[in-house]
Design a protein around this motif. Structure first.
Motif, PDB file in Angstrom:
ATOM      1  N   HIS A   1      22.213  19.147  31.650  1.00  0.00           N
ATOM      2  CA  HIS A   1      23.614  19.793  31.990  1.00  0.00           C
ATOM      3  C   HIS A   1      23.470  21.191  32.793  1.00  0.00           C
ATOM      4  O   HIS A   1      24.187  21.576  33.389  1.00  0.00           O
ATOM      5  N   ALA A   2      22.454  21.800  32.210  1.00  0.00           N
ATOM      6  CA  ALA A   2      22.163  23.156  32.793  1.00  0.00           C
ATOM      7  C   ALA A   2      21.785  23.166  34.183  1.00  0.00           C
ATOM      8  O   ALA A   2      22.364  24.101  35.239  1.00  0.00           O
ATOM      9  N   ILE A   3      20.887  22.195  34.540  1.00  0.00           N
ATOM     10  CA  ILE A   3      20.452  21.850  36.007  1.00  0.00           C
ATOM     11  C   ILE A   3      21.684  21.591  36.719  1.00  0.00           C
ATOM     12  O   ILE A   3      21.931  21.802  37.914  1.00  0.00           O
ATOM     13  N   ILE A   4      22.542  20.442  36.488  1.00  0.00           N
ATOM     14  CA  ILE A   4      23.585  19.949  37.010  1.00  0.00           C
ATOM     15  C   ILE A   4      24.440  21.245  37.444  1.00  0.00           C
ATOM     16  O   ILE A   4      25.183  21.366  38.614  1.00  0.00           O
ATOM     17  N   LYS A   5      24.991  22.112  36.114  1.00  0.00           N
ATOM     18  CA  LYS A   5      25.950  23.201  36.495  1.00  0.00           C
ATOM     19  C   LYS A   5      25.297  23.971  37.551  1.00  0.00           C
ATOM     20  O   LYS A   5      26.167  24.695  38.381  1.00  0.00           O
ATOM     21  N   ALA A   6      24.173  24.483  37.413  1.00  0.00           N
ATOM     22  CA  ALA A   6      23.564  25.332  38.313  1.00  0.00           C
ATOM     23  C   ALA A   6      23.331  24.577  39.689  1.00  0.00           C
ATOM     24  O   ALA A   6      23.830  25.405  40.845  1.00  0.00           O
ATOM     25  N   LEU A   7      23.291  23.406  39.945  1.00  0.00           N
ATOM     26  CA  LEU A   7      23.220  22.825  41.376  1.00  0.00           C
ATOM     27  C   LEU A   7      24.692  22.692  41.776  1.00  0.00           C
ATOM     28  O   LEU A   7      24.742  22.879  43.086  1.00  0.00           O
ATOM     29  N   ARG A   8      25.835  22.639  41.054  1.00  0.00           N
ATOM     30  CA  ARG A   8      27.153  22.403  41.551  1.00  0.00           C
ATOM     31  C   ARG A   8      27.462  23.900  42.065  1.00  0.00           C
ATOM     32  O   ARG A   8      28.494  23.634  42.788  1.00  0.00           O
ATOM     33  N   ARG A   9      26.958  24.909  41.706  1.00  0.00           N
ATOM     34  CA  ARG A   9      27.329  26.322  42.532  1.00  0.00           C
ATOM     35  C   ARG A   9      27.017  26.266  43.828  1.00  0.00           C
ATOM     36  O   ARG A   9      27.674  26.992  44.860  1.00  0.00           O
ATOM     37  N   ASN A  10      26.315  25.269  44.801  1.00  0.00           N
ATOM     38  CA  ASN A  10      25.992  25.161  46.002  1.00  0.00           C
ATOM     39  C   ASN A  10      27.181  24.331  46.530  1.00  0.00           C
ATOM     40  O   ASN A  10      27.460  23.359  46.265  1.00  0.00           O
ATOM     41  N   PRO A  11      27.917  25.248  47.343  1.00  0.00           N
ATOM     42  CA  PRO A  11      29.153  24.518  48.060  1.00  0.00           C
ATOM     43  C   PRO A  11      29.044  23.408  49.038  1.00  0.00           C
ATOM     44  O   PRO A  11      29.951  22.549  49.240  1.00  0.00           O
ATOM     45  N   ALA A  12      27.557  22.977  49.397  1.00  0.00           N
ATOM     46  CA  ALA A  12      27.108  21.827  50.028  1.00  0.00           C
ATOM     47  C   ALA A  12      27.164  20.427  49.221  1.00  0.00           C
ATOM     48  O   ALA A  12      27.182  19.530  49.572  1.00  0.00           O
ATOM     49  N   VAL A  13      27.243  20.608  47.831  1.00  0.00           N
ATOM     50  CA  VAL A  13      27.058  19.789  47.018  1.00  0.00           C
ATOM     51  C   VAL A  13      28.552  18.823  46.758  1.00  0.00           C
ATOM     52  O   VAL A  13      29.397  19.536  46.449  1.00  0.00           O
ATOM     53  N   GLU A  14      28.537  17.581  47.243  1.00  0.00           N
ATOM     54  CA  GLU A  14      29.559  16.686  47.120  1.00  0.00           C
ATOM     55  C   GLU A  14      29.719  16.190  45.676  1.00  0.00           C
ATOM     56  O   GLU A  14      30.752  16.132  45.065  1.00  0.00           O
ATOM     57  N   GLU A  15      28.747  15.539  45.493  1.00  0.00           N
ATOM     58  CA  GLU A  15      28.685  14.718  44.287  1.00  0.00           C
ATOM     59  C   GLU A  15      27.150  14.876  43.749  1.00  0.00           C
ATOM     60  O   GLU A  15      26.196  14.822  44.436  1.00  0.00           O
ATOM     61  N   ILE A  16      27.318  14.702  42.386  1.00  0.00           N
ATOM     62  CA  ILE A  16      26.090  14.550  41.409  1.00  0.00           C
ATOM     63  C   ILE A  16      26.245  13.352  40.679  1.00  0.00           C
ATOM     64  O   ILE A  16      26.993  13.285  39.934  1.00  0.00           O
ATOM     65  N   PHE A  17      25.158  12.482  40.608  1.00  0.00           N
ATOM     66  CA  PHE A  17      24.926  11.584  39.730  1.00  0.00           C
ATOM     67  C   PHE A  17      23.969  11.808  38.727  1.00  0.00           C
ATOM     68  O   PHE A  17      22.804  12.339  38.842  1.00  0.00           O
ATOM     69  N   ALA A  18      24.327  11.670  37.339  1.00  0.00           N
ATOM     70  CA  ALA A  18      23.355  11.636  36.604  1.00  0.00           C
ATOM     71  C   ALA A  18      22.831  10.354  35.771  1.00  0.00           C
ATOM     72  O   ALA A  18      23.894   9.589  35.403  1.00  0.00           O
TER      73      ALA A  18
END
Ligand code: AMP
Ligand code: GLY
Length: 422
Positions: free
Chosen positions: A13-30
Motif C-alpha cells: 500500500h505504501a509503494i502504491i501510494k508513492a507510485l501514484r504521486r507520478n502524474p504519468a501513472v493512469e492505473e495501478i493493479f494490485a
C-alpha cells in the motif's frame, strides 16, 4: 502508464501510494492487493505466487511496468517471467533473490568476500550439527536455510535447546524443506538497524535508516511478529556507522553479487547489528521491508517510479535520490491474538488523514461500503514531523482515531530510539 504491483500488505500500500504521486501513472493493479487499498489501486484476486496467472494478466492488460514486492514471488522468478514477455520490472531476478532465499548462500557469500557477519557453520546432516553444538557455548542461533516467514530463527539460551531446535528442523521437518539445511551461528549483541538500498548493480543508494519493533508486546516482550511498528531514521545509524556500512557491507555486497554473476537490481534490505566490533549483517532481504517501507517512503522526496525505472534500466547513477530531513513513525494496529490466532471481519472506521499522515492498510476486506478487518496486522498509522517525539505523538494520535473491535497496538514504538537520542 499502467502499473502492476505484486503483493497485498501494508508495504505494498505504501509503494502504491508513492507510485501514484507520478502524474504519468493512469492505473495501478494490485495482485492480490487488499480491500483497504481499493481507492488507490484496482485489486485483482491473483495470488502473489501464481506466476503463470500474473504473466497472463500482464499480457492481457498491456502493463508498462511491474513492481514485485514480496520475497516469495521474487525467489520463484516472477521478475524473470515478466521480463521474458517484455514487461520491465523493479525487483531482482531469481538468481539474485537467492540472497534472501537461502541463508546458506548469503552466509557463504559474506565469508567468501569478507563481509562482516556472525561466525557460522552450515549443516545438511543432523549428526554433524549436534557434534558441532557440543563444541560451542550458548546463547547460540539456529536458522532454517530457506524462507520460513521469519519464524525459522531460534535464539537458543542453552546448547540443549539448540540441539532440540536443530533436531526439530532437520529430523522432524518443522519448517518443511526450508529446514533440511540449517545454519548455526554466533550470537551477536547490539542495536539493530534496517537499511533499505536502491541498487542496479553499479550504484548503491541507501535510503533513510529505520528501526523495526518485532516483538508483539511493549518492552520487546512476547512473540516475534512480522513487525509491530517502525521509526526512521534510526539514531544508532550514525554518520560513522553509515560510512563503515557503505565501505564494509553495502558496496562489497553489490560487487560480490556481480562477481558471482548474480547482479542485484532492486531494493536490497540490510538487517544490521551494530556490535561492539562494528556493524555486521544479520540478514539480507531481496525486497522492501515491512513495516520499514511504511516509514521510509513517506520521507522520500524524489519520485519513486522515476527511481524504480532507473534501477531497472541500469541508470540509477543519473537520479538524485533525496529524503526529507524529518522523522517518521508507524504504529501497527493488529487483531487481538496476533501473531497466533485472531478473529477477522470487524468493521473498521478510518479518519481523514492530513498531508503528513498516512494509513497503510495491510489486512482488510470490502463488504459493500464497509471495510472489515481481514488479517493479523490490519494497518499502519504513520506520521512524519520535524522531530522524533512529534512524529511518535502524531502517529499515536492518528492510531487513536482508528476504530475496530479487538484492535491492539504497542504503546512504546519509538521509545528505544528516543532513549538513544537523549
Ligand atoms: P532474521 O529472520 O534472520 O532477521 O532473524 C530474526 C531476528 O533474530 C533478528 O532480527 C535478530 O533480532 C535475531 N538474530 C538473528 N541472528 C542473530 C544473531 N546471530 N545474533 C543475535 N540475534 C540474532
Ligand atoms: N521487517 C522485517 C522484514 O521485512 O523482513
Amino acid at each position: 502508464m499502467k502499473l502492476l504491483v505484486i503483493g497485498g500488505g501494508g508495504r505494498e500500500h505504501a509503494i502504491i501510494k508513492a507510485l501514484r504521486r507520478n502524474p504519468a501513472v493512469e492505473e495501478i493493479f494490485a495482485l492480490p492487493g487488499n480491500g483497504g487499498m481499493e481507492g488507490d489501486a484496482t485489486c485483482v484476486p491473483i495470488g502473489a505466487k501464481d506466476i503463470p496467472a500474473i504473466v497472463d494478466f500482464a499480457k492481457a492488460n498491456a502493463i508498462d511496468f511491474a513492481v514485485v514486492a514480496p520475497d516469495d514471488p521474487l525467489v520463484l522468478g516472477c521478475v524473470d517471467a515478466l521480463q521474458a514477455i517484455g514487461v520491465p520490472c523493479f525487483g531482482p531476478e531469481a538468481k539474485a533473490a537467492i540472497i534472501e532465499g537461502s541463508k546458506a548462500f548469503s552466509k557463504d557469500l559474506m565469508k567468501k568476500y569478507g563481509i562482516p557477519t556472525a561466525k557460522y557453520e552450515t549443516f545438511t546432516e543432523l549428526d554433524a550439527a549436534l557434534s558441532y553444538l557440543d563444541t560451542q557455548t550458548a546463547p547460540i542461533v539456529v536458522k532454517a536455510d530457506g524462507l520460513a516467514l521469519g519464524k525459522g530463527v531460534i535464539i537458543a539460551e542453552t546448547i540443549a535447546d539448540a540441539k532440540q531446535a536443530a533436531t526439530e528442523m532437520m529430523a522432524e521437518g518443522k519448517f518443511g524443506e526450508s529446514g533440511k539445511c540449517i545454519v548455526i551461528e554466533e550470537f551477536l549483541t547490539g542495536p539493530e538497524v534496517s537499511v533499505l538500498a536502491f541498487t542496479d548493480g553499479e550504484t548503491m543508494v541507501p535510503m533513510v535508516s529505520s528501526m523495526d519493533h518485532k516483538r508483539a508486546m511493549d518492552g520487546d516482550e512476547g512473540l516475534n511478529t512480522g513487525g509491530m511498528g517502525t521509526v526512521a531514521p534510526n539514531p544508532y545509524y550514525t554518520p560513522e556507522v553509515a560510512q563503515r556500512c557503505m565501505e564494509e557491507i553495502f558496496l562489497p555486497t553489490m560487487r560480490a553479487m556481480n562477481t558471482e554473476g548474480r547482479t542485484f537490481r532492486g531494493c536490497l534490505y540490510f538487517g544490521l547489528m551494530v556490535t561492539p566490533d562494528g556493524p555486521k549483517v544479520i540478514e539480507y532481504n531481496c525486497r522492501f521491508g515491512d513495516p520499514e517501507t511504511q516509514v521510509v517512503l513517506p520521507l522520500l522526496e524524489t519520485d519513486l517510479l522515476t527511481i524504480m525505472q532507473a534501477v531497472s534500466e541500469g541508470r540509477l547513477k543519473d537520479v538524485d535520490v533525496k529524503f526529507r530531513k524529518e522523522h517518521a513513525c508507524c504504529v501497527v494496529l493488529a487483531s487481538k491474538g496476533y501473531p497466533l490466532s485472531y478473529e477477522k471481519g470487524f468493521e473498521m472506521t478510518l479518519p481523514e488523514t492530513a498531508a503528513d499522515e498516512e494509513i497503510y492498510i495491510a489486512g482488510a476486506k470490502r463488504d459493500g461500503d464497509k471495510l472489515r478487518t481481514n488479517g493479523g496486522r490490519v494497518l499502519g498509522a504513520v506520521a512524519r514531523a520535524e522531530t522524533l517525539p512529534a512524529a511518535i505523538e502524531k502517529a499515536y494520535a492518528l492510531a487513536e482515531k482508528i476504530h475496530f473491535d479487538n484492535a491492539f497496538y504497542r504503546r512504546d514504538i519509538g521509545q528505544r530510539a528516543l532513549k538513544a537520542t537523549n
